[in-house]
Scaffold this motif. Structure first.
Motif, PDB file in Angstrom:
ATOM      1  N   GLU A 142       0.816  -1.225   0.000  1.00  0.00           N
ATOM      2  CA  GLU A 142       0.000   0.000   0.000  1.00  0.00           C
ATOM      3  C   GLU A 142       0.843   1.265   0.000  1.00  0.00           C
ATOM      4  O   GLU A 142       0.407   2.300  -0.506  1.00  0.00           O
ATOM      5  N   THR A 143       2.043   1.199   0.581  1.00  0.00           N
ATOM      6  CA  THR A 143       2.843   2.422   0.738  1.00  0.00           C
ATOM      7  C   THR A 143       3.830   2.643  -0.397  1.00  0.00           C
ATOM      8  O   THR A 143       3.850   3.704  -1.009  1.00  0.00           O
ATOM      9  N   ARG A 144       4.650   1.655  -0.688  1.00  0.00           N
ATOM     10  CA  ARG A 144       5.698   1.860  -1.686  1.00  0.00           C
ATOM     11  C   ARG A 144       5.671   0.866  -2.834  1.00  0.00           C
ATOM     12  O   ARG A 144       6.518   0.909  -3.719  1.00  0.00           O
ATOM     13  N   GLY A 145       4.685  -0.027  -2.797  1.00  0.00           N
ATOM     14  CA  GLY A 145       4.553  -0.979  -3.895  1.00  0.00           C
ATOM     15  C   GLY A 145       5.526  -2.145  -3.780  1.00  0.00           C
ATOM     16  O   GLY A 145       6.487  -2.100  -3.025  1.00  0.00           O
ATOM     17  N   ILE A 146       5.238  -3.191  -4.555  1.00  0.00           N
ATOM     18  CA  ILE A 146       6.051  -4.411  -4.550  1.00  0.00           C
ATOM     19  C   ILE A 146       6.873  -4.461  -5.836  1.00  0.00           C
ATOM     20  O   ILE A 146       6.366  -4.180  -6.915  1.00  0.00           O
ATOM     21  N   THR A 147       8.147  -4.802  -5.700  1.00  0.00           N
ATOM     22  CA  THR A 147       9.012  -4.953  -6.875  1.00  0.00           C
ATOM     23  C   THR A 147       9.465  -6.414  -6.963  1.00  0.00           C
ATOM     24  O   THR A 147       9.053  -7.255  -6.170  1.00  0.00           O
ATOM     25  N   ASN A 148      10.354  -6.696  -7.897  1.00  0.00           N
ATOM     26  CA  ASN A 148      10.866  -8.062  -8.050  1.00  0.00           C
ATOM     27  C   ASN A 148      12.055  -8.346  -7.142  1.00  0.00           C
ATOM     28  O   ASN A 148      12.584  -9.455  -7.150  1.00  0.00           O
ATOM     29  N   ALA A 149      12.493  -7.343  -6.396  1.00  0.00           N
ATOM     30  CA  ALA A 149      13.631  -7.531  -5.499  1.00  0.00           C
ATOM     31  C   ALA A 149      13.247  -8.483  -4.367  1.00  0.00           C
ATOM     32  O   ALA A 149      12.062  -8.634  -4.054  1.00  0.00           O
ATOM     33  N   PRO A 150      14.226  -9.128  -3.741  1.00  0.00           N
ATOM     34  CA  PRO A 150      13.916  -9.974  -2.578  1.00  0.00           C
ATOM     35  C   PRO A 150      13.112  -9.193  -1.545  1.00  0.00           C
ATOM     36  O   PRO A 150      13.359  -8.007  -1.302  1.00  0.00           O
ATOM     37  N   LEU A 203      29.361   1.079  -3.669  1.00  0.00           N
ATOM     38  CA  LEU A 203      28.304   1.798  -4.383  1.00  0.00           C
ATOM     39  C   LEU A 203      28.028   1.205  -5.761  1.00  0.00           C
ATOM     40  O   LEU A 203      26.890   1.213  -6.229  1.00  0.00           O
ATOM     41  N   LYS A 204      29.082   0.673  -6.410  1.00  0.00           N
ATOM     42  CA  LYS A 204      28.937   0.194  -7.788  1.00  0.00           C
ATOM     43  C   LYS A 204      28.656  -1.305  -7.890  1.00  0.00           C
ATOM     44  O   LYS A 204      28.547  -1.823  -8.994  1.00  0.00           O
ATOM     45  N   SER A 205      28.559  -1.976  -6.747  1.00  0.00           N
ATOM     46  CA  SER A 205      28.176  -3.392  -6.820  1.00  0.00           C
ATOM     47  C   SER A 205      26.703  -3.464  -7.248  1.00  0.00           C
ATOM     48  O   SER A 205      25.995  -2.454  -7.266  1.00  0.00           O
ATOM     49  N   ASN A 206      26.239  -4.646  -7.601  1.00  0.00           N
ATOM     50  CA  ASN A 206      24.894  -4.797  -8.169  1.00  0.00           C
ATOM     51  C   ASN A 206      23.825  -4.170  -7.272  1.00  0.00           C
ATOM     52  O   ASN A 206      23.808  -4.399  -6.068  1.00  0.00           O
ATOM     53  N   ILE A 208      20.422  -3.994  -5.595  1.00  0.00           N
ATOM     54  CA  ILE A 208      19.399  -4.972  -5.201  1.00  0.00           C
ATOM     55  C   ILE A 208      18.042  -4.278  -5.047  1.00  0.00           C
ATOM     56  O   ILE A 208      17.046  -4.685  -5.631  1.00  0.00           O
ATOM     57  N   HIS A 209      18.019  -3.222  -4.245  1.00  0.00           N
ATOM     58  CA  HIS A 209      16.816  -2.401  -4.065  1.00  0.00           C
ATOM     59  C   HIS A 209      17.311  -1.084  -3.465  1.00  0.00           C
ATOM     60  O   HIS A 209      17.703  -1.054  -2.302  1.00  0.00           O
ATOM     61  N   ALA A 210      17.339  -0.047  -4.243  1.00  0.00           N
ATOM     62  CA  ALA A 210      17.957   1.217  -3.834  1.00  0.00           C
ATOM     63  C   ALA A 210      17.468   1.654  -2.455  1.00  0.00           C
ATOM     64  O   ALA A 210      16.278   1.536  -2.155  1.00  0.00           O
ATOM     65  N   PRO A 211      18.394   2.106  -1.600  1.00  0.00           N
ATOM     66  CA  PRO A 211      19.815   2.370  -1.853  1.00  0.00           C
ATOM     67  C   PRO A 211      20.734   1.176  -1.658  1.00  0.00           C
ATOM     68  O   PRO A 211      21.959   1.346  -1.604  1.00  0.00           O
ATOM     69  N   LEU A 212      20.185  -0.029  -1.548  1.00  0.00           N
ATOM     70  CA  LEU A 212      20.994  -1.186  -1.179  1.00  0.00           C
ATOM     71  C   LEU A 212      21.624  -1.869  -2.387  1.00  0.00           C
ATOM     72  O   LEU A 212      20.930  -2.393  -3.254  1.00  0.00           O
ATOM     73  N   THR A 213      22.967  -1.871  -2.392  1.00  0.00           N
ATOM     74  CA  THR A 213      23.688  -2.664  -3.379  1.00  0.00           C
ATOM     75  C   THR A 213      24.059  -3.998  -2.730  1.00  0.00           C
ATOM     76  O   THR A 213      23.923  -4.185  -1.522  1.00  0.00           O
ATOM     77  N   LYS A 214      24.542  -4.927  -3.542  1.00  0.00           N
ATOM     78  CA  LYS A 214      24.808  -6.288  -3.062  1.00  0.00           C
ATOM     79  C   LYS A 214      25.748  -6.311  -1.861  1.00  0.00           C
ATOM     80  O   LYS A 214      25.558  -7.099  -0.931  1.00  0.00           O
ATOM     81  N   LEU A 215      26.752  -5.443  -1.850  1.00  0.00           N
ATOM     82  CA  LEU A 215      27.735  -5.453  -0.773  1.00  0.00           C
ATOM     83  C   LEU A 215      27.229  -4.768   0.493  1.00  0.00           C
ATOM     84  O   LEU A 215      27.975  -4.607   1.459  1.00  0.00           O
ATOM     85  N   GLN A 216      25.953  -4.389   0.487  1.00  0.00           N
ATOM     86  CA  GLN A 216      25.312  -3.855   1.698  1.00  0.00           C
ATOM     87  C   GLN A 216      24.251  -4.809   2.226  1.00  0.00           C
ATOM     88  O   GLN A 216      23.464  -4.445   3.102  1.00  0.00           O
ATOM     89  N   CYS A 217      24.230  -6.033   1.690  1.00  0.00           N
ATOM     90  CA  CYS A 217      23.229  -7.029   2.073  1.00  0.00           C
ATOM     91  C   CYS A 217      23.924  -8.235   2.683  1.00  0.00           C
ATOM     92  O   CYS A 217      24.963  -8.669   2.183  1.00  0.00           O
ATOM     93  N   CYS A 218      23.362  -8.787   3.744  1.00  0.00           N
ATOM     94  CA  CYS A 218      23.956  -9.979   4.351  1.00  0.00           C
ATOM     95  C   CYS A 218      23.730 -11.178   3.442  1.00  0.00           C
ATOM     96  O   CYS A 218      22.743 -11.250   2.719  1.00  0.00           O
ATOM     97  N   PRO A 219      24.649 -12.136   3.467  1.00  0.00           N
ATOM     98  CA  PRO A 219      24.469 -13.361   2.688  1.00  0.00           C
ATOM     99  C   PRO A 219      23.723 -14.421   3.489  1.00  0.00           C
ATOM    100  O   PRO A 219      23.592 -14.311   4.709  1.00  0.00           O
ATOM    101  N   THR A 220      23.233 -15.435   2.818  1.00  0.00           N
ATOM    102  CA  THR A 220      22.784 -16.633   3.527  1.00  0.00           C
ATOM    103  C   THR A 220      24.040 -17.421   3.919  1.00  0.00           C
ATOM    104  O   THR A 220      25.053 -17.362   3.235  1.00  0.00           O
TER     105      THR A 220
END
Length: 459
Positions: A142-150, A203-206, A208-220
């Motif tokens: 309802e607020t920001r919508g759903i995207t294809n990001a995780p 900043l230039k890594s892939n 994922i969902h702005a402002p988050l790039t891959k290197l700002q996300c924890c791994p499994t």
């Protein structure tokens, strides 16, 4: 906890963990839990026969995985609980153990967290019933919508966006959090990643969902961690161990308030319950936030570290990004946040994460974290969050109330009897060491049959 009940002190006497690794299906949860538990009991200098209650923490796996892990230590017929509270599972187990001991139900509790995960982003398994976070996802839609990001990246990334809109944080501020956590992990031998990156690389890594790039996300991650919790009486009977015992001075498990659904992306990721839990834990510990030197907080994404810095009161409201810009979250700054590398770089095996945070802070307060120490550390803060939701905030102090001493690696090697400092060197264990902590009277080698060969290969 009832207001009129006098709770007894509870101490972390032993900790241990495995190296966190990328999920490849090569190490089973039985091995991860066994290694962590053996190390924690060796550290506490106890035998499994001393353990009166067992708490197993994991999110992925069939029921009674806890018994499967604990039976390897012994089959002493004690109660064993299986705990699942999303990403705060490990610290929920610590909270349960502390509650038992503080109210006289046990003198020694072993808490073991382990997780064998699937590669890739978190998935929902049950398709025939409502998802527990369905109401939160409805607010998201309802607020920001759903995207294809995780899904998790959307929730936490949107919280970051709101922090930018309301308070002026910039994409570079979130990337700086990622840069610092990756830099910190170089000093943590248990960390899944130990690579350092420039701000530009973050900043230039892939995206994922702005402002988050891959290197700002924890791994499994696959991994295990364990802690031995004991009462005052148990510790008093072992005065030689008081220098390594760490007091859980304040600890609060909180869940969401109605603010969860107030259409704020920041509230949607547990801001209010984090704030409440932290304030109560600090109050219980009689510690001001200005006395905290080291913080292990739940940075599943850099955006969550930003809003959590704010929720925990580590800065003025709305000024977490200013704390980051001043260099006040790393060595030489106001706080040292996530010296372990945090979830972003250390990894995030869900059931083990909260206990691994505890282990890191215990090592600091003992003076064992020699390659990442902060002088005069007398109090540490832990924050572990699970959406759905639950959060545990804990304040730790040394049993003697003093600041952490300076201890050399050689001294630690003697104290442990292991010949090395487990805070700065990650090793396995010997068959003799495992035998030392397993039950003397009620054990079955049959319980070890599927791990013995694999574990032997890692000795």
């Amino acid at each position: 906890m009832g207001k009129n009940r006098q709770a007894q002190p509870v101490y972390v006497l032993g900790v241990g963990m495995t190296k966190f690794v990328k999920p490849r299906g090569k190490i089973d949860y039985t091995e991860l839990g066994f290694e962590a538990g053996v190390k924690a009991m060796l550290d506490a200098k106890i035998n499994y026969d001393d353990v009166e209650q067992g708490i197993a923490c994991y999110c992925y796996g069939d029921s009674t995985c806890g018994q499967r892990v604990f039976y390897q230590f012994g089959m002493t017929q004690i109660p064993i609980y299986n705990v699942n509270n999303n990403c705060s599972t490990g610290s929920t187990g610590l909270y349960m153990g502390k509650t038992m001991i503080s109210h006289g139900a046990a003198d020694c509790v072993l808490v073991v967290g382990f997780e064998k995960m699937f590669p890739g982003s978190l998935q929902t398994f049950f398709q025939d019933r409502s998802n527990p976070t369905a109401t939160s996802n409805l607010v998201l839609k309802e607020t920001r919508g759903i995207t294809n990001a995780p899904g998790a990246a959307q929730l936490f990334g949107n919280a970051g966006r709101e922090y930018m809109e309301k308070f002026g944080a910039k994409a570079e501020d979130f990337a700086e959090i990622g840069r610092i956590n990756h830099a910190h992990s170089k000093n943590n031998p248990y960390s899944q990643f130990q690579d350092e990156y420039t701000l530009d690389q973050i900043l230039k890594s892939n995206m994922i969902h702005a402002p988050l790039t891959k290197l700002q996300c924890c791994p499994t991650s696959d991994g295990g961690a364990a802690a031995v919790l004991v009462s005052q009486a148990f510790l008093d009977a072992r005065p030689e161990l008081k220098s390594q015992a760490v007091l859980i001075a304040g600890q609060v498990l909180a869940t969401d308030s109605p603010k969860l659904f107030n259409k704020s992306s920041i509230e949607l990721v547990g801001y209010d319950m984090s704030k409440t839990a932290c304030q109560k834990a600090l109050s219980e510990a009689n510690v001001g936030v200005d006395q905290i030197k080291i913080v292990e907080l739940h940075d599943c994404f850099s955006a969550n570290e930003m809003v959590t810095i704010d929720a925990l009161g580590l800065c003025e409201h709305g000024k977490a990004h200013e704390l980051v810009r001043r260099g006040d979250i790393t060595f030489g700054g106001r706080y040292l946040i996530n010296p372990s590398g945090g979830l972003i770089s250390k990894g995030h095996p869900l059931g083990a994460s909260g206990i691994a945070q505890c282990a890191e802070l215990v090592w600091h307060l003992r003076g064992w974290a020699t390659n990442r120490a902060v002088e005069n550390t007398s109090a540490c803060l832990q924050h572990n969050l699970g959406l759905g939701g639950a959060v545990v905030c804990s304040v730790y102090k040394r049993a003697d109330g003093r600041p952490a001493p300076k201890v050399s690696d050689a001294e630690v090697a003697k104290i442990t009897g292991l010949g090395y400092n487990p805070a700065v060197v990650a090793k396995g264990f010997t068959k003799e060491e495992a035998d030392r902590v397993r039950s003397k009277s009620m054990r079955s080698d049959f319980a070890l049959q599927d791990v013995e060969q694999k574990v032997e290969a890692r000795f």
